[in-house]
Each structure stands twice: as structure tokens, then as C-alpha cells.
Design a protein around this motif. Sequence first.
Motif, PDB file in Angstrom:
ATOM      1  N   GLY A 123     -11.859  13.683  -5.806  1.00  0.00           N
ATOM      2  CA  GLY A 123     -10.495  13.615  -6.320  1.00  0.00           C
ATOM      3  C   GLY A 123      -9.541  12.761  -5.517  1.00  0.00           C
ATOM      4  N   ILE A 124      -9.999  12.187  -4.422  1.00  0.00           N
ATOM      5  CA  ILE A 124      -9.117  11.346  -3.598  1.00  0.00           C
ATOM      6  C   ILE A 124      -8.824  10.042  -4.339  1.00  0.00           C
ATOM      7  CG2 ILE A 124      -8.871  10.133  -1.407  1.00  0.00           C
ATOM      8  CD1 ILE A 124     -10.887  12.118  -0.221  1.00  0.00           C
ATOM      9  N   LEU A 125      -7.580   9.617  -4.315  1.00  0.00           N
ATOM     10  CA  LEU A 125      -7.192   8.311  -4.849  1.00  0.00           C
ATOM     11  C   LEU A 125      -7.414   7.283  -3.748  1.00  0.00           C
ATOM     12  CD1 LEU A 125      -3.871   9.411  -6.586  1.00  0.00           C
ATOM     13  CD2 LEU A 125      -6.019   8.815  -7.727  1.00  0.00           C
ATOM     14  N   VAL A 126      -8.404   6.427  -3.933  1.00  0.00           N
ATOM     15  CA  VAL A 126      -8.859   5.537  -2.868  1.00  0.00           C
ATOM     16  C   VAL A 126      -8.437   4.097  -3.129  1.00  0.00           C
ATOM     17  CG1 VAL A 126     -10.866   4.634  -1.644  1.00  0.00           C
ATOM     18  CG2 VAL A 126     -10.843   7.020  -2.364  1.00  0.00           C
ATOM     19  N   VAL A 127      -7.860   3.477  -2.105  1.00  0.00           N
ATOM     20  CA  VAL A 127      -7.579   2.043  -2.113  1.00  0.00           C
ATOM     21  C   VAL A 127      -8.503   1.402  -1.091  1.00  0.00           C
ATOM     22  CG1 VAL A 127      -5.868   0.243  -1.714  1.00  0.00           C
ATOM     23  CG2 VAL A 127      -5.175   2.415  -2.752  1.00  0.00           C
ATOM     24  N   TYR A 129       0.834  -1.207   0.000  1.00  0.00           N
ATOM     25  CA  TYR A 129       0.000   0.000   0.000  1.00  0.00           C
ATOM     26  C   TYR A 129       0.869   1.258   0.000  1.00  0.00           C
ATOM     27  CZ  TYR A 129      -2.846   3.848   1.687  1.00  0.00           C
ATOM     28  OH  TYR A 129      -3.435   5.076   1.831  1.00  0.00           O
ATOM     29  N   GLY A 130       1.885   1.296   0.859  1.00  0.00           N
ATOM     30  CA  GLY A 130       2.778   2.446   0.891  1.00  0.00           C
ATOM     31  C   GLY A 130       3.466   2.669  -0.441  1.00  0.00           C
ATOM     32  N   PRO A 161      -2.645  -5.729  -2.244  1.00  0.00           N
ATOM     33  CA  PRO A 161      -3.193  -4.840  -3.276  1.00  0.00           C
ATOM     34  C   PRO A 161      -2.222  -4.720  -4.442  1.00  0.00           C
ATOM     35  CG  PRO A 161      -2.189  -3.550  -1.534  1.00  0.00           C
ATOM     36  CD  PRO A 161      -2.102  -4.998  -1.097  1.00  0.00           C
ATOM     37  N   ASP A 162      -2.740  -4.356  -5.604  1.00  0.00           N
ATOM     38  CA  ASP A 162      -1.867  -4.144  -6.764  1.00  0.00           C
ATOM     39  C   ASP A 162      -2.299  -2.857  -7.460  1.00  0.00           C
ATOM     40  OD1 ASP A 162      -4.163  -4.774  -8.238  1.00  0.00           O
ATOM     41  OD2 ASP A 162      -3.590  -6.876  -8.433  1.00  0.00           O
ATOM     42  N   ASP A 163      -1.808  -2.652  -8.660  1.00  0.00           N
ATOM     43  CA  ASP A 163      -2.094  -1.394  -9.368  1.00  0.00           C
ATOM     44  C   ASP A 163      -3.563  -1.211  -9.694  1.00  0.00           C
ATOM     45  OD1 ASP A 163       0.500  -0.386  -9.416  1.00  0.00           O
ATOM     46  OD2 ASP A 163       1.051  -1.575 -11.151  1.00  0.00           O
ATOM     47  N   ALA A 176       0.910   3.895  -3.098  1.00  0.00           N
ATOM     48  CA  ALA A 176       0.515   5.281  -2.851  1.00  0.00           C
ATOM     49  C   ALA A 176       1.559   6.248  -3.396  1.00  0.00           C
ATOM     50  CB  ALA A 176       0.303   5.500  -1.353  1.00  0.00           C
ATOM     51  N   VAL A 177       2.838   5.976  -3.110  1.00  0.00           N
ATOM     52  CA  VAL A 177       3.902   6.846  -3.606  1.00  0.00           C
ATOM     53  C   VAL A 177       3.951   6.800  -5.129  1.00  0.00           C
ATOM     54  CG1 VAL A 177       6.409   7.143  -3.723  1.00  0.00           C
ATOM     55  CG2 VAL A 177       5.294   6.746  -1.524  1.00  0.00           C
ATOM     56  N   LYS A 178       3.824   5.629  -5.701  1.00  0.00           N
ATOM     57  CA  LYS A 178       3.855   5.491  -7.159  1.00  0.00           C
ATOM     58  C   LYS A 178       2.738   6.304  -7.817  1.00  0.00           C
ATOM     59  CE  LYS A 178       3.672   1.958 -10.797  1.00  0.00           C
ATOM     60  NZ  LYS A 178       3.545   0.496 -11.073  1.00  0.00           N
TER      61      LYS A 178
END
Length: 350
Positions: free
Chosen positions: A305-309, A184-185, A342-344, A188-190
Amino acid sequence: MTKSGTSDTPEKISLAPGERPTLKTIARLSGLAVPTVSRALADAPDIRKNTKERVRDIAKQIGYRPNRAGVRLRTGRTNVISIVMSTEHDMMNHTARLISSVASALRGTQYHMIITPYFPDEDPMVPIRYIVETGSADGLIINQIEPHDPRVDYLMDHKFPFVTHGRTGACERHAYFDYDNTSYGALAVKALAGRGRKHIAMLAPPKNQTYAQNMIDGATRTAAEFGVRFSVIEGANAHQDNPVIEQAMIPIFKQPDRPDGLIAPSIGGCVTMISTVERMGFVLEQDFDVVAKEAITFLRRFRSGILVVEEDIDQAGNFLARALMHRINAPTEPPMQELDRPDDTAFRAD
């Protein structure tokens, strides 16, 4: 049960006037021996599935409930499992969902669930020792796991069934379910680097917990790979109250080299970070982007606009319940273990 030669509609069963619903009653109505009825209700592996279903149907119709004192005298078990949780978790994170999913997985089994809370200023060993010493439950589910967790050491020393929501440094020796927070970390950075963000800051969970260390490690390594700056917000963690998080965020965003990418491990922390930064005049998707993890669908309704996982807490709760029942009923078998990676494709775009 059905009447031979008629329909598949289950036959209605009722007790005689004054009759109590007991194992003997179920045995009489099913035509089975009392020990067989008892083992069927206990989900014994040597009892056929259709027999278990027939016995449970009769038990349900007549309102049978096992006498817990009698069960404990006969078997040494309580048919109770406990989720031991800190009261510091706010209800916008995954706690409520986890409790619900564990309860659903136990439905139809002989086990009942209780919640054993402890307070942030209390030694987390207190409820563990109490349950083990009093035998008030057959097994435990614990979370907020540390790499060298004294609760795990104690439970293993006492051979008491348990399962962890998270991993210790000795996780190969015990049952667990965990979300891969290292991935996840990294993801998120990617994702933030892919949007051109150069300074990424994370509101981390408490650093003594394994999942915080994993999340920070994944983000740190990936930031180095992409050549972006990464930092952990100091003075607050994701489990703390909103004012604490706000006070940690304000000075960071007053600096010339303020972050332009944020990572949150939970709903509450994400909402607090965004609302604080927006009050300072910054605009989401223009001045900064955010990646956040959630267990319930909420964040994109708050800000699209939040990128949600999404973290599947239903999967976690179901596995934790099954893994604990397995430890109780088959203590010599290898412990059940699962890591949700999780993945892309993890980012949800509602």
C-alpha cells in the motif's frame, strides 16, 4: 582487428615469450605511433572512434595496464576519481546503487574509482583537503550538499575538478546532478491529500542539506494550496538510526491530532516509520498512508500500500561520472548540469 578478405571475427593477439604489455607493444601490434596509442587510450577527441576501439581491444587482449606513476609524471594526472561519502549512510538507501552506477559509467575509460569515507564526527573538509593537497585523484564526486557548502567553495577556489550530487546556492557555477526534491515534496502532499489525509508529517533529511530544504519547501507550499496541515517530525531525521526515529514517532502518534499521512525520503526511514506505527496498532491504508522515495525496488514488497516514487540512481551515477570527466578534460567549457524532475506519473504501482 580483422584479417583482410576473411571474416569479421577479431584476430587473437598474444605476446611473444617474455614480452611485457607496454604502449610500444600496442603500437607494434596496431601499426600506430606510440603517441597515437597513448591518446587513443586517453579517449582524446581527435582520435577516430574505430581507432580507439582497435587500440583498446589490443590493450585488453594483451593485459596492458598503465603505470600510474609514469602516467602521473608525464601528465600530472592519476586517472583516479574519488567519491567522497559519509559513513552514516545505511546501505538500504541509494549509496550502493550510486557507487555501482558511477563505476559502470567509468568502465572502459582510463579512469578508476576510489571511495574516500569520512565519519559523522569528522570535519567533511578533511578528506577534501587531503585529496587536493596530495593530488591523489583527478576529480571528486561529493554529496550531502549544503546551500553554502564550504567544500564547494574550497574546490572552486583551488580550481579542482568536482561534481556535486545535489545543488548549492551557487549551482549555476559548477557541475551537478540533482533530483528535484521540491517537486517530490509537492507530489507527496498532493497524493496524500487526494486520499483525504488532513495532517501530513515528513521525516526529513538533515535540515542543513539542500535537498531537505527543497523537500520541505515543496511540501509546505502544496499543503497550503490543498488546505491540509503539514509538519516536519522533530527529534529525528532520515539519516539517523532506527531507535532515534522510533522515539520521535511514538509521541506524535499518541496525540489526538496525530498525522494520517507520512512522507519518507528513503527506504530505511519509511520502513522504520511504518513498523513503529503498526506496532502501536495503526493500519496502513486505513489509519494512515505513506509516500516514500526509493532507489531500489523494495518498498512495495514490504507493504503493497505504500505510494512509491522511484529515483533513478543509475541515471544520476552515469551523469555524475560523465560530468566529472568533462570537468577534468575540458575545464574551460560550461559545466554539465542536470535536474531530474518527477511528475504525476512518478508513482509506481507494482
